[in-house]
Design a protein around this motif. Structure first.
Motif, short mmCIF file in Angstrom:
data_model
loop_
_atom_site.label_atom_id
_atom_site.label_comp_id
_atom_site.label_asym_id
_atom_site.label_seq_id
_atom_site.Cartn_x
_atom_site.Cartn_y
_atom_site.Cartn_z
N UNK A 191 0.83 -1.21 0.00
CA UNK A 191 0.00 0.00 0.00
C UNK A 191 0.86 1.26 0.00
N UNK A 192 1.93 1.24 0.78
CA UNK A 192 2.81 2.41 0.84
C UNK A 192 3.46 2.69 -0.51
N UNK A 193 3.90 1.63 -1.19
CA UNK A 193 4.51 1.81 -2.51
C UNK A 193 3.49 2.33 -3.52
N UNK A 194 2.24 1.83 -3.47
CA UNK A 194 1.21 2.33 -4.37
C UNK A 194 0.96 3.82 -4.16
N UNK A 195 0.98 4.27 -2.93
CA UNK A 195 0.80 5.69 -2.66
C UNK A 195 1.90 6.51 -3.32
N UNK A 196 3.14 6.04 -3.22
CA UNK A 196 4.26 6.77 -3.81
C UNK A 196 4.18 6.76 -5.33
N UNK A 197 3.76 5.64 -5.92
CA UNK A 197 3.64 5.55 -7.37
C UNK A 197 2.55 6.50 -7.88
N UNK A 198 1.41 6.53 -7.17
CA UNK A 198 0.33 7.43 -7.57
C UNK A 198 0.78 8.88 -7.53
N UNK A 199 1.55 9.25 -6.51
CA UNK A 199 2.06 10.61 -6.41
C UNK A 199 3.03 10.92 -7.55
N UNK A 200 3.89 9.97 -7.90
CA UNK A 200 4.85 10.18 -8.98
C UNK A 200 4.13 10.40 -10.31
N UNK A 201 3.16 9.55 -10.64
CA UNK A 201 2.45 9.69 -11.91
C UNK A 201 1.69 11.01 -11.97
N UNK A 202 1.10 11.42 -10.85
CA UNK A 202 0.39 12.69 -10.82
C UNK A 202 1.36 13.86 -11.03
N UNK A 203 2.55 13.77 -10.43
CA UNK A 203 3.55 14.83 -10.61
C UNK A 203 4.02 14.90 -12.07
N UNK A 204 4.19 13.75 -12.72
CA UNK A 204 4.58 13.74 -14.13
C UNK A 204 3.52 14.40 -14.99
N UNK A 205 2.26 14.14 -14.69
CA UNK A 205 1.18 14.74 -15.48
C UNK A 205 1.09 16.25 -15.25
N UNK A 206 1.29 16.68 -14.01
CA UNK A 206 1.26 18.12 -13.75
C UNK A 206 2.39 18.83 -14.49
N UNK A 207 3.58 18.23 -14.49
CA UNK A 207 4.71 18.82 -15.19
C UNK A 207 4.45 18.87 -16.68
N UNK A 208 3.91 17.79 -17.24
CA UNK A 208 3.59 17.78 -18.67
C UNK A 208 2.57 18.85 -19.03
N UNK A 209 1.52 19.00 -18.20
CA UNK A 209 0.48 19.99 -18.48
C UNK A 209 1.05 21.40 -18.45
N UNK A 210 1.98 21.67 -17.53
CA UNK A 210 2.59 23.00 -17.47
C UNK A 210 3.43 23.25 -18.71
N UNK A 211 4.13 22.22 -19.20
CA UNK A 211 4.95 22.40 -20.40
C UNK A 211 4.06 22.67 -21.62
N UNK A 212 2.95 21.94 -21.72
CA UNK A 212 2.04 22.16 -22.84
C UNK A 212 1.45 23.56 -22.77
#
Length: 368
Positions: A191-212
């Protein structure tokens, strides 16, 4: 930021599956609530009871797993923590005892890290938008062409940064696979690893959206106050742009005079009026080609003029404080300004160019 907040705010095509049940969602929400503790030699069971009452969720102690880890329900806790979430408090307190927590269906279970690794859950993360090589930054696809995908870089990022010692490649229980038909990652982890993975993917999407967003052209009307409803919107006319040539690439003077029609002499012996100036493409007078400065000299002079003009003529009207612009482009100078300033710029460039031609003509002592 918890898995719940990532799921609840993500688009339907990027939320991890399966979604939390309502009772799991309540526990995940409580983990993101702010909290504080101030305990001195308080038994672990007392700390857990205090947090249960404060956040209104069920928290259980896995006594057998605690004993295997060398801890107990009466292990004394001395901690003062403020201004963080319940999730952070649990991690700080439990890490000292080599313990962790797992989220159950409506409860939190305090257990050993070894036991938590045996409680793996599998979740599917849609990642088509993160692994597609063709995106907003590349040309559109041709008809019938499918976007290319490469999930290797994303998998390597997750395995090397998210709980790196828990994956199968290094002897851990976790696994990760890319399912091409579904454009998704199937991940079996704690469960702890899933929380970290979800945060990482969300951060990647936020960064991509800012670049676009940064790559989109700016709206020229953004930030302007709206015009009154009873008045038409007034749009300011753009400043005229003119190109000043520092060298004349025309035929020799005698040929040009032969080709030109004779000037009309006005009655009474008055002088003929000079020809009208060209509107946007201003060719400055120059000596015949044999006496013209070299292209290298003209390019250097164009750069010098582009630097000199804003210092001598209405300095506040030029970039960055004003709307005026001047650029050297090869053997020419491009100017965006009002008609009045364009006239003054043309006179200055004509005078300086004449000096340059005289300095480079035969018999001159210097080509400065």
């Amino acid at each position: 930021m918890s898995l719940l907040s990532r799921v609840s705010t993500a688009e339907p095509d990027t939320a991890a599956r399966p979604l939390p049940t309502p009772r799991e969602a309540a526990v995940l929400k409580a983990l993101d609530e702010p909290t504080e503790i101030d305990f001195a030699e308080q038994p672990l069971s007392g700390v857990v009871e205090s947090l249960k009452q404060r956040h209104g969720i069920e928290i259980q102690l896995d006594e057998k797993a605690l004993a295997d880890a060398g801890a107990a329900t009466d292990t004394p806790i001395t901690r003062t923590i403020q201004g963080v979430t319940l999730r952070s408090v649990l991690r700080l307190v439990l890490d000292d005892l080599d313990l962790t927590y797992v989220v159950g269906d409506g409860f939190l279970l305090i257990t050993s890290k070894t036991e938590a690794e045996n409680r793996l859950t599998c979740r599917v993360y849609p990642v088509e938008d993160l692994v597609t090589l063709d995106s907003e930054f590349r040309p559109p696809l041709r008809p019938g062409q499918k976007p290319a995908e490469d999930a290797r870089a994303l998998i390597e990022l997750i395995v090397s940064t998210m709980a790196p010692r828990t994956w199968g490649e290094v002897g851990g229980p976790g696994s990760i696979k890319f399912v091409r038909n579904s454009h998704a990652l199937a991940i079996s982890q704690t469960e702890e690893a899933h929380e970290e993975i979800a945060e990482l993917l969300a951060a990647l999407r936020r960064t991509r959206d800012k670049q676009i967003e940064a790559a989109k052209p700016l709206d020229p009307f953004a930030g302007r106050p709206p015009a009154p409803s009873n008045e038409p919107l007034q749009i300011k006319e753009p400043l005229p742009i003119k190109v000043y040539h520092l060298a004349q690439r025309a035929a020799p003077a005698k040929q040009a005079q032969a080709a030109a029609p004779p000037a009309q002499q006005p009655a009474g012996g008055a002088k003929a009026a000079p020809p009208a100036k060209e509107q946007n493409n201003v060719a400055l007078a120059a000596a015949p080609p044999a006496d013209s400065p070299s292209p290298t000299k003209l390019e250097a002079w164009a750069k010098a003029i582009a630097k000199l003009v804003p210092e001598m003529i209405e300095p506040e009207s030029w970039e960055p404080t004003g709307e005026g612009m001047i650029r050297a482009a090869g053997e020419t100078v491009v100017v965006r300004q009002t008609d009045e300033i364009q006239y003054r710029v043309g006179k200055l460039i004509e005078e300086r160019s004449a000096n340059l031609r005289r300095s480079t003509s035969p018999g001159s002592r210097s080509a400065t």
